[in-house]
Design an enzyme around this catalytic site. Structure first.
Site, PDB file in Angstrom:
ATOM      1  CE  LYS A  13      -1.976  -0.918   3.492  1.00 29.87           C
ATOM      2  NZ  LYS A  13      -0.759  -2.251   4.347  1.00 29.87           N
ATOM      3  NE  ARG A  88      -3.431  -0.891  10.707  1.00 25.45           N
ATOM      4  CZ  ARG A  88      -1.718  -0.176  10.130  1.00 25.45           C
ATOM      5  NH1 ARG A  88      -2.694   0.779   9.158  1.00 25.45           N
ATOM      6  NH2 ARG A  88      -1.328  -1.327  10.099  1.00 25.45           N
ATOM      7  NE  ARG A 127       7.931  -1.616   5.622  1.00 18.70           N
ATOM      8  CZ  ARG A 127       6.626  -1.444   6.032  1.00 18.70           C
ATOM      9  NH1 ARG A 127       5.630  -1.053   5.080  1.00 18.70           N
ATOM     10  NH2 ARG A 127       6.385  -1.492   7.138  1.00 18.70           N
ATOM     11  NE  ARG A 160       6.957   0.899  10.088  1.00 25.32           N
ATOM     12  CZ  ARG A 160       6.021   0.443   9.055  1.00 25.32           C
ATOM     13  NH1 ARG A 160       5.722   1.201   7.952  1.00 25.32           N
ATOM     14  NH2 ARG A 160       5.204   0.035  10.301  1.00 25.32           N
ATOM     15  NE  ARG A 171       3.649  -4.203  11.586  1.00 24.89           N
ATOM     16  CZ  ARG A 171       4.085  -3.557  10.428  1.00 24.89           C
ATOM     17  NH1 ARG A 171       5.546  -4.338  11.027  1.00 24.89           N
ATOM     18  NH2 ARG A 171       3.779  -3.075   9.925  1.00 24.89           N
TER      19      ARG A 171
HETATM   20  P1  AMP Z   1       1.570   1.445   9.293  1.00 22.79           P
HETATM   21  O1  AMP Z   1       2.723   1.903   9.108  1.00 22.79           O
HETATM   22  O2  AMP Z   1       0.274   1.543   8.469  1.00 22.79           O
HETATM   23  O3  AMP Z   1       2.686  -0.645   9.072  1.00 22.79           O
HETATM   24  O4  AMP Z   1       1.297   1.123  10.472  1.00 22.79           O
HETATM   25  C1  AMP Z   1       2.239   1.165  12.048  1.00 22.79           C
HETATM   26  C2  AMP Z   1       1.539   0.881  13.019  1.00 22.79           C
HETATM   27  O5  AMP Z   1       0.811   2.066  13.663  1.00 22.79           O
HETATM   28  C3  AMP Z   1       0.538  -0.266  12.956  1.00 22.79           C
HETATM   29  O6  AMP Z   1       0.985  -1.570  13.743  1.00 22.79           O
HETATM   30  C4  AMP Z   1       0.053   0.544  13.909  1.00 22.79           C
HETATM   31  O7  AMP Z   1       0.543   0.010  16.180  1.00 22.79           O
HETATM   32  C5  AMP Z   1      -0.616   1.618  14.454  1.00 22.79           C
HETATM   33  N1  AMP Z   1      -1.150   2.569  13.310  1.00 22.79           N
HETATM   34  C6  AMP Z   1      -1.595   3.190  12.366  1.00 22.79           C
HETATM   35  N2  AMP Z   1      -1.735   2.817  11.147  1.00 22.79           N
HETATM   36  C7  AMP Z   1      -3.135   3.557  12.534  1.00 22.79           C
HETATM   37  C8  AMP Z   1      -4.565   2.585  12.514  1.00 22.79           C
HETATM   38  N3  AMP Z   1      -5.588   3.781  11.786  1.00 22.79           N
HETATM   39  N4  AMP Z   1      -5.246   2.487  13.704  1.00 22.79           N
HETATM   40  C9  AMP Z   1      -4.335   1.973  14.773  1.00 22.79           C
HETATM   41  N5  AMP Z   1      -2.900   2.206  14.706  1.00 22.79           N
HETATM   42  C10 AMP Z   1      -2.445   2.781  13.788  1.00 22.79           C
END
Ligand code: AMP
Length: 218
Positions: A13, A88, A127, A160, A171
């Protein structure tokens, strides 16, 4: 175009959002990026979010929903946007519906990036993200020209904290338990469009361009 990008972590994404936003000149709203920025700035929201993120858990709905609704309200969304990593949960999807209705914005499409666990693990463990502009690279799939350095802004690339194998597994579980139901949610609204997150970046990008052209999205 006004889109939501839906799919498990590592489905591509963020990578597609990076290239599509450049191509179509639309805003990229990523809750993950906004949360990482808040952590970098040592804000109280960032500190609270970090506890959840380090464990691979979701940050509470109220925190992320507030972040994204403020972004939508305070940005020029006329030329379009991509919501990456939000919503989410069903609660977040409902909050988004309400915020969009108040702003008189209609979503055009929800792109669902379908992929499998093997691909996810390979993608996420390899990544590397730019500390400066946030662009996503991959040690083998999207290698930078110079190891450890961003092609675009020259800043350092890093892994990360939540891209370590045990956190990735958590996750994926969280996605299956809390996010996957959004597929039905958006299917019922006739907004869902499935794409293959297994494809290489360029092939999926070409597919997406065709999908947008057919749907008349610019
Ligand atoms: P991402 O970069 O989208 O993979 O997000 C990294 C982390 O941020 C996720 O594993 C969650 O802990 C938190 N996170 C990101 N977006 C959300 C969301 N919409 N709701 C809750 N936690 C989020």
């Amino acid at each position: 175009m006004k889109l939501v990008l839906l799919g498990p972590p590592g489905a591509g994404k963020g990578t597609q959002a990076n290239v599509l936003c450049k191509e179509y000149n639309v805003a990229h709203f990523s809750t993950g990026d906004l949360l990482r920025e808040a952590i970098k700035n040592n804000s109280s929201v960032g500190m609270e979010a970090k506890v959840y993120m380090d464990k691979g858990e979701l940050v509470p709905d109220e925190i992320v929903a507030k972040m994204i609704t403020e972004k939508l309200k305070n940005s020029d969304t006329d030329s379009g946007f991509m919501l990456d990593g939000f919503p989410r949960t069903k609660k977040q999807a409902e909050i988004l519906d309400q915020a969009l209705a108040e702003l008189n914005i209609l979503l055009d499409m929800v792109l669902y990036f379908e992929t499998n666990e093997e691909t996810i693990l390979k993608r996420l463990t390899g990544r590397r993200v730019c500390r400066g502009c946030g662009y996503n690279f991959h040690v083998t799939n999207i290698p930078p020209k110079q190891e450890g350095v961003c092609d675009f802004c020259g800043k350092e690339l890093f892994q990360r904290d939540d891209d370590k194998e045990t956190t990735i597994k958590r996750r994926i579980d969280v996605y299956n338990n809390q996010t996957k139901e959004l597929i039905d949610y958006y299917q019922e609204k006739e907004l869902l469009k499935k794409v293959s997150g297994d494809l290489d970046v360029d092939l999926l990008f070409a597919d997406l361009k065709n999908i947008f052209a057919e749907a008349g999205l610019k």
